[in-house]
Design a protein around this motif. Sequence first.
Motif, PDB file in Angstrom:
ATOM      1  N   GLN A 102     -14.259 -41.337 -27.074  1.00 46.54           N
ATOM      2  CA  GLN A 102     -14.388 -41.088 -25.634  1.00 46.54           C
ATOM      3  C   GLN A 102     -14.169 -42.356 -24.816  1.00 46.54           C
ATOM      4  OE1 GLN A 102     -17.910 -38.966 -24.462  1.00 46.54           O
ATOM      5  NE2 GLN A 102     -17.693 -37.414 -26.047  1.00 46.54           N
ATOM      6  N   THR A 103     -14.610 -43.483 -25.350  1.00 45.62           N
ATOM      7  CA  THR A 103     -14.623 -44.706 -24.535  1.00 45.62           C
ATOM      8  C   THR A 103     -13.397 -45.595 -24.727  1.00 45.62           C
ATOM      9  OG1 THR A 103     -15.865 -45.892 -26.233  1.00 45.62           O
ATOM     10  CG2 THR A 103     -17.147 -44.781 -24.537  1.00 45.62           C
ATOM     11  N   THR A 104     -12.599 -45.336 -25.776  1.00 40.69           N
ATOM     12  CA  THR A 104     -11.386 -46.139 -25.980  1.00 40.69           C
ATOM     13  C   THR A 104     -10.153 -45.226 -25.967  1.00 40.69           C
ATOM     14  OG1 THR A 104     -11.458 -45.979 -28.388  1.00 40.69           O
ATOM     15  CG2 THR A 104     -12.651 -47.815 -27.399  1.00 40.69           C
ATOM     16  N   ALA A 105      -8.978 -45.814 -25.711  1.00 38.53           N
ATOM     17  CA  ALA A 105      -7.742 -45.039 -25.563  1.00 38.53           C
ATOM     18  C   ALA A 105      -7.419 -44.279 -26.849  1.00 38.53           C
ATOM     19  CB  ALA A 105      -6.596 -45.964 -25.182  1.00 38.53           C
ATOM     20  N   GLN A 106      -7.037 -43.017 -26.682  1.00 38.60           N
ATOM     21  CA  GLN A 106      -6.674 -42.158 -27.816  1.00 38.60           C
ATOM     22  C   GLN A 106      -5.328 -41.511 -27.526  1.00 38.60           C
ATOM     23  OE1 GLN A 106      -8.984 -41.779 -30.518  1.00 38.60           O
ATOM     24  NE2 GLN A 106     -10.113 -43.370 -29.419  1.00 38.60           N
ATOM     25  N   GLY A 107      -4.492 -41.428 -28.556  1.00 38.96           N
ATOM     26  CA  GLY A 107      -3.184 -40.804 -28.387  1.00 38.96           C
ATOM     27  C   GLY A 107      -2.143 -41.821 -27.968  1.00 38.96           C
ATOM     28  N   THR A 108      -0.920 -41.340 -27.773  1.00 37.85           N
ATOM     29  CA  THR A 108       0.162 -42.227 -27.371  1.00 37.85           C
ATOM     30  C   THR A 108       0.262 -42.206 -25.848  1.00 37.85           C
ATOM     31  OG1 THR A 108       1.831 -40.506 -27.336  1.00 37.85           O
ATOM     32  CG2 THR A 108       1.402 -41.572 -29.464  1.00 37.85           C
ATOM     33  N   HIS A 109       1.189 -42.972 -25.311  1.00 35.59           N
ATOM     34  CA  HIS A 109       1.393 -42.961 -23.863  1.00 35.59           C
ATOM     35  C   HIS A 109       2.411 -41.913 -23.446  1.00 35.59           C
ATOM     36  CE1 HIS A 109      -1.251 -46.176 -22.487  1.00 35.59           C
ATOM     37  NE2 HIS A 109      -1.049 -46.699 -23.678  1.00 35.59           N
ATOM     38  N   ARG A 110       2.611 -40.912 -24.344  1.00 36.31           N
ATOM     39  CA  ARG A 110       3.467 -39.764 -24.011  1.00 36.31           C
ATOM     40  C   ARG A 110       2.615 -38.516 -24.166  1.00 36.31           C
ATOM     41  NH1 ARG A 110       8.985 -41.196 -24.560  1.00 36.31           N
ATOM     42  NH2 ARG A 110       9.599 -39.078 -25.078  1.00 36.31           N
ATOM     43  N   TYR A 111       2.767 -37.581 -23.232  1.00 36.18           N
ATOM     44  CA  TYR A 111       1.936 -36.381 -23.273  1.00 36.18           C
ATOM     45  C   TYR A 111       2.821 -35.134 -23.235  1.00 36.18           C
ATOM     46  CZ  TYR A 111      -1.739 -33.054 -22.332  1.00 36.18           C
ATOM     47  OH  TYR A 111      -2.596 -31.986 -22.422  1.00 36.18           O
ATOM     48  N   ASP A 112       2.620 -34.262 -24.253  1.00 33.33           N
ATOM     49  CA  ASP A 112       3.388 -33.015 -24.311  1.00 33.33           C
ATOM     50  C   ASP A 112       2.490 -31.778 -24.294  1.00 33.33           C
ATOM     51  OD1 ASP A 112       2.268 -32.949 -26.810  1.00 33.33           O
ATOM     52  OD2 ASP A 112       4.143 -33.074 -27.923  1.00 33.33           O
ATOM     53  N   GLY A 113       1.219 -31.988 -23.958  1.00 29.24           N
ATOM     54  CA  GLY A 113       0.322 -30.841 -23.807  1.00 29.24           C
ATOM     55  C   GLY A 113      -0.323 -30.373 -25.091  1.00 29.24           C
ATOM     56  N   THR A 114      -0.113 -31.069 -26.219  1.00 34.28           N
ATOM     57  CA  THR A 114      -0.625 -30.555 -27.497  1.00 34.28           C
ATOM     58  C   THR A 114      -1.820 -31.322 -28.046  1.00 34.28           C
ATOM     59  OG1 THR A 114       0.887 -31.922 -28.789  1.00 34.28           O
ATOM     60  CG2 THR A 114       1.660 -29.716 -28.158  1.00 34.28           C
ATOM     61  N   ALA A 115      -2.017 -32.560 -27.672  1.00 31.16           N
ATOM     62  CA  ALA A 115      -3.038 -33.366 -28.360  1.00 31.16           C
ATOM     63  C   ALA A 115      -4.038 -33.977 -27.378  1.00 31.16           C
ATOM     64  CB  ALA A 115      -2.379 -34.478 -29.160  1.00 31.16           C
ATOM     65  N   TYR A 116      -5.246 -34.212 -27.875  1.00 30.75           N
ATOM     66  CA  TYR A 116      -6.282 -34.942 -27.126  1.00 30.75           C
ATOM     67  C   TYR A 116      -5.730 -36.315 -26.747  1.00 30.75           C
ATOM     68  CZ  TYR A 116     -10.806 -37.325 -26.389  1.00 30.75           C
ATOM     69  OH  TYR A 116     -11.861 -38.040 -25.882  1.00 30.75           O
ATOM     70  N   THR A 117      -5.726 -36.606 -25.485  1.00 33.59           N
ATOM     71  CA  THR A 117      -5.150 -37.860 -24.993  1.00 33.59           C
ATOM     72  C   THR A 117      -6.113 -38.445 -23.965  1.00 33.59           C
ATOM     73  OG1 THR A 117      -2.941 -36.946 -25.334  1.00 33.59           O
ATOM     74  CG2 THR A 117      -3.104 -38.878 -23.919  1.00 33.59           C
ATOM     75  N   ASN A 118      -6.536 -39.672 -24.206  1.00 30.85           N
ATOM     76  CA  ASN A 118      -7.633 -40.230 -23.426  1.00 30.85           C
ATOM     77  C   ASN A 118      -7.364 -41.692 -23.079  1.00 30.85           C
ATOM     78  OD1 ASN A 118     -10.191 -40.761 -22.351  1.00 30.85           O
ATOM     79  ND2 ASN A 118     -11.140 -41.035 -24.364  1.00 30.85           N
ATOM     80  N   SER A 119      -7.681 -42.055 -21.850  1.00 30.95           N
ATOM     81  CA  SER A 119      -7.483 -43.431 -21.376  1.00 30.95           C
ATOM     82  C   SER A 119      -8.535 -44.386 -21.921  1.00 30.95           C
ATOM     83  CB  SER A 119      -7.557 -43.460 -19.852  1.00 30.95           C
ATOM     84  OG  SER A 119      -8.877 -43.105 -19.432  1.00 30.95           O
ATOM     85  N   GLY A 120      -9.700 -43.842 -22.346  1.00 29.69           N
ATOM     86  CA  GLY A 120     -10.862 -44.701 -22.534  1.00 29.69           C
ATOM     87  C   GLY A 120     -11.419 -45.073 -21.169  1.00 29.69           C
TER      88      GLY A 120
END
Length: 318
Positions: A102-120
């Motif tokens: 929750q607190t650190t960046a998760q995922g890549t810097h590309r978003y296609d609507g399929t994966a948990y993506t978080n800035s932190g």
Amino acid sequence: MHVNVIPRRLALLMAGLVALALPVAFGQSATASTPSPVTWHVRVGTETPDMAVSAMSFLPRQVWINRGDTVHWTAGSAEPHTVTFLAPGTTLPDFNPFDTTQTTAQGTHRYDGTAYTNSGIIATQPIFTFTKPAASYDLKFTKTGNFTYYCLLHGVMMKGVVHVRAAGTAYPYTQADYNQVGHQQGQVLLARGMRAWQEAKEAHPATGGAVQVGIDGMGFSVMRFIRTHATVHVGQSVSFAVAGPGAPHTVTFGQEPPIPAVLMPSGDPTHYAGGDLNSGVIAPGTPFVVTFTKAGKFSYICAIHDGMGMVGDVTVLP
Ligand SMILES: [Cu+2]
């Protein structure tokens, strides 16, 4: 705003037609006219200059972009936030400051609507256990769709939408429109917080044993004790109370315990004559009551929000 959007929309559409027509006339491929991706800017929260009132909102809340564009979020407050796209079919989790997904960046810097993506954590300055918050976050949108995102700390109260349309679609709004709308949305929330703060000050007597710990409302938080300066006599008590669920706060006298011990109570509030005393996170309905047994002036802080100016003192008269 809507008045001048329509002509611009037409103008953009016409410009698009001209751009499309030119490559054909010169015998080039139509892909040569594909517009270059645009980066859009969204502010994450805002606050008053003294950091007393914080607005919990993405500013603006919605943007309409095209596939291939990037959204660039920038921290707008010391109050921390996240930009979080949940995986499809999952629900918003409770915030846990010790959960690094929750607190650190998760995922890549590309978003296609399929994966948990978080800035932190995104914030303008370190706060609590978040010693190195990100100042900004970028995400390139590679699929069309309407994507809702949340701040994990502020939950459903703080959500935004990125509408991603096909590449080449005319944009309904400019960045200047978004800046204006975002500014207005932020000012409305801050004004709401200032009003609630003023009302709370008027409701609390200047002297006596009641201190309100912060104020939480729809889209805003007041990071202050009301009143900041309390006065009682030896043998009397001060009751520190939160009005309801909201931002976590502590009342901490003396040495600040380390994290996470600071979240738990320590010391004896029934006979306080100076030194270390900590409320832990004050729960709604369970005020932290301190009985003062010695005259003097005793300073305290909220161990979470002291960096935003959330400090106070109690003067104990003989
Ligand atoms: Cu606090």
